[in-house]
Design a protein around this motif. Structure first.
Motif, mmCIF file in Angstrom:
data_model
loop_
_atom_site.group_PDB
_atom_site.id
_atom_site.type_symbol
_atom_site.label_atom_id
_atom_site.label_comp_id
_atom_site.label_asym_id
_atom_site.label_seq_id
_atom_site.Cartn_x
_atom_site.Cartn_y
_atom_site.Cartn_z
ATOM 1 N N ILE A 3 9.785 -0.102 12.204
ATOM 2 C CA ILE A 3 11.082 0.487 12.549
ATOM 3 C C ILE A 3 11.094 0.769 14.051
ATOM 4 O O ILE A 3 10.193 1.425 14.571
ATOM 5 C CB ILE A 3 11.316 1.808 11.750
ATOM 6 N N ASN A 5 12.400 2.456 17.448
ATOM 7 C CA ASN A 5 13.041 3.719 17.800
ATOM 8 C C ASN A 5 13.157 3.941 19.306
ATOM 9 O O ASN A 5 13.395 5.048 19.748
ATOM 10 C CB ASN A 5 12.298 4.901 17.134
ATOM 11 N N GLU A 6 12.977 2.874 20.111
ATOM 12 C CA GLU A 6 13.189 2.990 21.548
ATOM 13 C C GLU A 6 14.138 1.885 22.004
ATOM 14 O O GLU A 6 14.053 0.762 21.512
ATOM 15 C CB GLU A 6 11.895 2.818 22.355
ATOM 16 N N VAL A 36 16.136 -0.466 12.786
ATOM 17 C CA VAL A 36 16.172 0.616 13.773
ATOM 18 C C VAL A 36 16.277 1.964 13.089
ATOM 19 O O VAL A 36 16.799 2.077 11.984
ATOM 20 C CB VAL A 36 17.350 0.450 14.768
ATOM 21 N N GLU A 37 15.795 2.960 13.800
ATOM 22 C CA GLU A 37 15.838 4.324 13.270
ATOM 23 C C GLU A 37 17.228 4.929 13.462
ATOM 24 O O GLU A 37 17.739 5.613 12.576
ATOM 25 C CB GLU A 37 14.779 5.168 13.986
ATOM 26 N N PHE A 38 17.836 4.668 14.621
ATOM 27 C CA PHE A 38 19.138 5.260 14.940
ATOM 28 C C PHE A 38 20.168 4.169 15.218
ATOM 29 O O PHE A 38 20.004 3.386 16.157
ATOM 30 C CB PHE A 38 19.022 6.181 16.166
#
Length: 151
Positions: A3, A5-6, A36-38
């Motif tokens: 996943i 996250n950056e 992706v996380e967000f």
């Protein structure tokens, strides 16, 4: 699957997809959304790549259109496929402007029959259904058949 996250990692993964072929922004979002996380971070990355000129729905539409047209698909099917990939109808109309659809229908028809002219109404209807399934409209199909008869 990792996943992301950056923003940098997200951008690199999108660039990896784009290095293989053009993608629409909707396609990229769909491919990346589960990685992706967000989602907001993904949307920001896509927007930045659009601003940088690396994601272009116009380029994607043109590339996809040429590819599908050359493989024997008609305007109705290509327009529908592009719509599903997030390309608006106006962009399709711009890209396909001036295309001689009856000649592309004829090419698809000639490839399908392979030199053996259909004998009988049943075979003709079968071929017309084939071209309709491929996305050609009825006027183009009729013109293709009349061009086939003249050859």
């Amino acid at each position: 699957m990792k996943i992301l996250n950056e923003p940098k990692a997200i951008r690199l993964k999108i660039m990896d997809f784009l290095s293989r072929r053009e993608h629409s922004s909707k396609e990229i979002f769909q491919k990346m959304s589960h990685r992706v996380e967000f989602k907001e971070m993904l949307e920001d990355s896509i927007d930045q790549l659009i601003q940088d000129g690396l994601i272009s729905n116009e380029r994607f539409a043109e590339s996809y259109f040429q590819s599908r047209k050359n493989r024997g698909y008609g305007p109705l099917r290509i327009k529908n496929e592009l719509k599903q990939k997030g390309v608006n109808e106006g962009l399709f109309n711009t890209v396909q402007e001036g295309t001689d659809w009856p000649s592309y229908a004829l090419k698809a028809l000639e490839k399908k029959i392979n030199g053996k002219y259909p004998d009988g109404m049943k075979e003709v209807l079968k071929l017309k259904n084939f071209l309709n399934y491929r996305g050609f409209n009825f006027q183009d199909i009729d013109k293709a058949f009349s061009m086939l008869e003249r050859e």
